[in-house]
Design an enzyme around this catalytic site. Structure first.
Site, PDB file in Angstrom:
ATOM      1  N   PHE A 170       0.846  -1.136   0.055  1.00 35.59           N
ATOM      2  CA  PHE A 170       0.137  -0.050   0.006  1.00 35.59           C
ATOM      3  C   PHE A 170       0.930   1.317  -0.012  1.00 35.59           C
ATOM      4  O   PHE A 170       1.825   1.243   0.535  1.00 35.59           O
ATOM      5  CB  PHE A 170      -0.894   0.118   1.240  1.00 35.59           C
ATOM      6  CG  PHE A 170      -1.794   1.127   1.143  1.00 35.59           C
ATOM      7  CD1 PHE A 170      -3.064   0.726   0.334  1.00 35.59           C
ATOM      8  CD2 PHE A 170      -1.886   2.079   2.104  1.00 35.59           C
ATOM      9  CE1 PHE A 170      -4.000   1.749   0.213  1.00 35.59           C
ATOM     10  CE2 PHE A 170      -2.781   3.248   1.972  1.00 35.59           C
ATOM     11  CZ  PHE A 170      -3.630   2.949   1.057  1.00 35.59           C
ATOM     12  N   ASP A 189       1.292  -5.004   8.200  1.00 32.95           N
ATOM     13  CA  ASP A 189       0.182  -4.338   7.906  1.00 32.95           C
ATOM     14  C   ASP A 189      -1.068  -5.322   7.780  1.00 32.95           C
ATOM     15  O   ASP A 189      -1.244  -6.042   6.736  1.00 32.95           O
ATOM     16  CB  ASP A 189       0.091  -3.590   6.280  1.00 32.95           C
ATOM     17  CG  ASP A 189      -0.779  -2.572   6.326  1.00 32.95           C
ATOM     18  OD1 ASP A 189      -1.950  -2.688   6.830  1.00 32.95           O
ATOM     19  OD2 ASP A 189      -0.505  -1.648   5.883  1.00 32.95           O
ATOM     20  N   TYR A 244     -11.691   0.756  10.234  1.00 36.47           N
ATOM     21  CA  TYR A 244     -12.791   1.283   9.546  1.00 36.47           C
ATOM     22  C   TYR A 244     -13.178   0.376   8.463  1.00 36.47           C
ATOM     23  O   TYR A 244     -14.273   0.886   7.801  1.00 36.47           O
ATOM     24  CB  TYR A 244     -12.685   2.711   9.060  1.00 36.47           C
ATOM     25  CG  TYR A 244     -11.213   3.086   8.511  1.00 36.47           C
ATOM     26  CD1 TYR A 244     -11.068   2.731   6.929  1.00 36.47           C
ATOM     27  CD2 TYR A 244     -10.359   3.791   9.322  1.00 36.47           C
ATOM     28  CE1 TYR A 244      -9.708   3.103   6.466  1.00 36.47           C
ATOM     29  CE2 TYR A 244      -9.023   4.049   8.562  1.00 36.47           C
ATOM     30  CZ  TYR A 244      -8.767   3.813   7.384  1.00 36.47           C
ATOM     31  OH  TYR A 244      -7.713   3.918   6.652  1.00 36.47           O
ATOM     32  N   LYS A 245     -12.637  -0.666   8.227  1.00 35.86           N
ATOM     33  CA  LYS A 245     -12.897  -1.618   7.151  1.00 35.86           C
ATOM     34  C   LYS A 245     -14.109  -2.668   7.755  1.00 35.86           C
ATOM     35  O   LYS A 245     -14.828  -2.508   7.955  1.00 35.86           O
ATOM     36  CB  LYS A 245     -11.761  -2.158   6.515  1.00 35.86           C
ATOM     37  CG  LYS A 245     -10.729  -1.136   5.889  1.00 35.86           C
ATOM     38  CD  LYS A 245      -9.653  -1.818   5.242  1.00 35.86           C
ATOM     39  CE  LYS A 245      -8.639  -0.713   4.896  1.00 35.86           C
ATOM     40  NZ  LYS A 245      -9.031  -0.035   3.701  1.00 35.86           N
ATOM     41  N   ARG A 269     -12.445  -3.266  -7.856  1.00 28.46           N
ATOM     42  CA  ARG A 269     -12.430  -4.041  -6.699  1.00 28.46           C
ATOM     43  C   ARG A 269     -13.727  -4.241  -6.156  1.00 28.46           C
ATOM     44  O   ARG A 269     -14.340  -3.380  -5.990  1.00 28.46           O
ATOM     45  CB  ARG A 269     -11.379  -3.374  -5.723  1.00 28.46           C
ATOM     46  CG  ARG A 269      -9.933  -3.467  -5.778  1.00 28.46           C
ATOM     47  CD  ARG A 269      -9.168  -2.967  -4.442  1.00 28.46           C
ATOM     48  NE  ARG A 269      -9.651  -1.865  -3.648  1.00 28.46           N
ATOM     49  CZ  ARG A 269      -9.110  -1.681  -2.382  1.00 28.46           C
ATOM     50  NH1 ARG A 269      -8.133  -2.208  -1.979  1.00 28.46           N
ATOM     51  NH2 ARG A 269      -9.899  -0.376  -1.683  1.00 28.46           N
TER      52      ARG A 269
END
Length: 422
Positions: free
Chosen positions: A144, A221, A246-247, A396
């Protein structure tokens, strides 16, 4: 290129009917189906395929927050800090560790953003290595962006060398690649458990062992894996890990991240951002910095209490449902999405930019087609179908096991198909 025909390819009407029947059957058999109604918005026709970026809120969250405003903040006022709030980073961290990370208490804390937490962990790991001969940081080219930028900045600050693992964008880092890259000059390896583009699920125990065999430390991560796949940090011997909430943990936009530090490192570690909340006896306001005992030393500033409230509801659900059941549904959701892809999208030239084997991917897949662009996703959003776009031409499809139905997946994938020339 020869397109292999999927068993459902044929008469479009027959294919659609078969897929609808299959989605209905999968929803009927889903032991987690009852959890879906606990999330706001699931009673609408909207197809939400972006839970890997931002999870839906739980209905209870509105009551949790209003109760906190009325009774906690409004009722207890500043007394709340002494009565509960100062302990929340560790209390919620321990629940997250127990429910999601298979980590014993005292190793996980809620704090800051993922970027800041990763910075703290990487710098702490480098200090722990304390070997001038180990002056290399290992990471992969498809990690990322914030992870890559951080390591580039730290390398510049500390005069370190970067060793890049060249990664297939449709796959991810392997144990063999790590064994080849890590060696006597390696200090720290930073990798993502799930690749943000492809959804590739890395072999966390195997890679951790490979890093340790090289005499280095590993920072993981977990942003795309926490709450979607089973993780066992303690048994794998992971050194450090960070992730957002928050996912799949549904903490809400910008909810604070978490940091995991294995017990064996805590007694001697110092992190680089010294703040009053990470000091021993913070309210003494004393001169000089003495780190708090244990994981609390990884705090810096005042905890973001509002940002922690929402994730407690999801952690309760995860403990009730179990990560094993959540992972099982995640596998079925992505497998069904691939089934639809093979029947409807592959014949139109769409490519699957994700691992084929369900066990090799997390809870999202990526679809590539030269015709996919930001405007494609904008059009889908206008029609209440919400995936996300990743340049140059990837869509995605992110599937949150607790809040996503199989019928919702079918509806969204059908809308994506309609964006393509038939």
């Amino acid at each position: 290129m020869t397109i292999q025909q999927h068993p459902l390819v044929g008469n479009p009407e027959d294919t659609a009917a078969a897929l609808q029947q299959r989605a209905a059957e999968l929803d009927r058999q889903d032991p987690l189906a009852g959890y879906r109604s606990q999330f706001i918005g699931t009673d609408t026709p909207l197809s939400y395929l972006d839970g890997n970026s931002l999870g839906r809120p739980l209905a209870r969250t509105a009551n949790d927050i209003s109760t906190f405003i009325r009774d906690g903040w409004g009722g207890r006022l500043i007394r709340g800090w002494d009565e509960e709030w100062l302990d929340l980073p560790q209390a919620i961290g321990d629940q997250l560790g127990r429910a999601v990370l298979a980590a014993d208490a005292g190793q996980t804390v809620i704090a800051d953003s993922t970027t800041v937490v990763l910075y703290k962990l990487i710098r702490a790991a480098l200090a722990a290595v304390a070997d001038p001969e180990r002056n290399e940081l290992v990471l992969d080219t498809e990690n990322f962006p914030t992870d890559r930028y951080l390591v580039e900045g730290i390398a510049l600050e500390e005069g370190l060398t970067l060793r890049w693992i060249e990664t297939d964008p449709a796959a991810g880092v392997t144990v063999d690649q790590v064994r080849e890259a890590a060696g006597p000059r390696t200090a720290v390896v930073l990798l993502s458990h799930i690749a943000y583009r492809s959804g590739h699920l890395a072999d966390l125990p195997g890679i951790t062992a490979a890093v340790h065999d090289a005499g280095a430390l590993v920072v993981w991560d977990l942003c795309h894996s926490a709450g979607s796949v089973e993780i066992e940090l303690d048994s794998a011997g992971v050194d450090f890990a960070a992730g957002c909430t928050y996912k799949y943990l549904n903490g809400g936009p910008g909810s604070p991240a978490f940091a995991y530090v294995n017990h064996r490192h805590l007694a001697s570690l110092n992190q680089p951002i010294w703040g009053w909340m990470g000091r021993k006896d913070a309210f003494e306001m004393a001169s000089g910095y003495e780190p708090a005992a244990g994981i609390r030393r990884f705090l810096s500033g005042t905890p973001a209490i509002f940002g922690m409230l929402a994730m407690r509801g999801t952690l309760d659900l995860i403990e009730e449902a179990s990560m094993a059941a959540i992972r099982e549904k995640s596998v079925k959701l992505t497998a069904f999405a691939v089934e639809i892809f093979e029947a409807w999208l592959a014949p139109l030239g769409v490519e699957l930019a994700s691992p084929r084997e369900p066990g090799d991917r997390g809870s999202h897949i990526t679809l590539d087609h030269p015709g996919f662009a930001k405007g494609t996703v904008a059009s889908l959003w206008d029609g209440d179908v919400i995936p996300d776009f990743r340049a140059p031409h990837g869509i995605r499809v992110g599937l949150s096991p607790l809040s996503t139905s199989f019928a919702e997946v079918l509806h969204g994938m059908a809308a994506i198909r309609e964006q393509l020339p038939q």
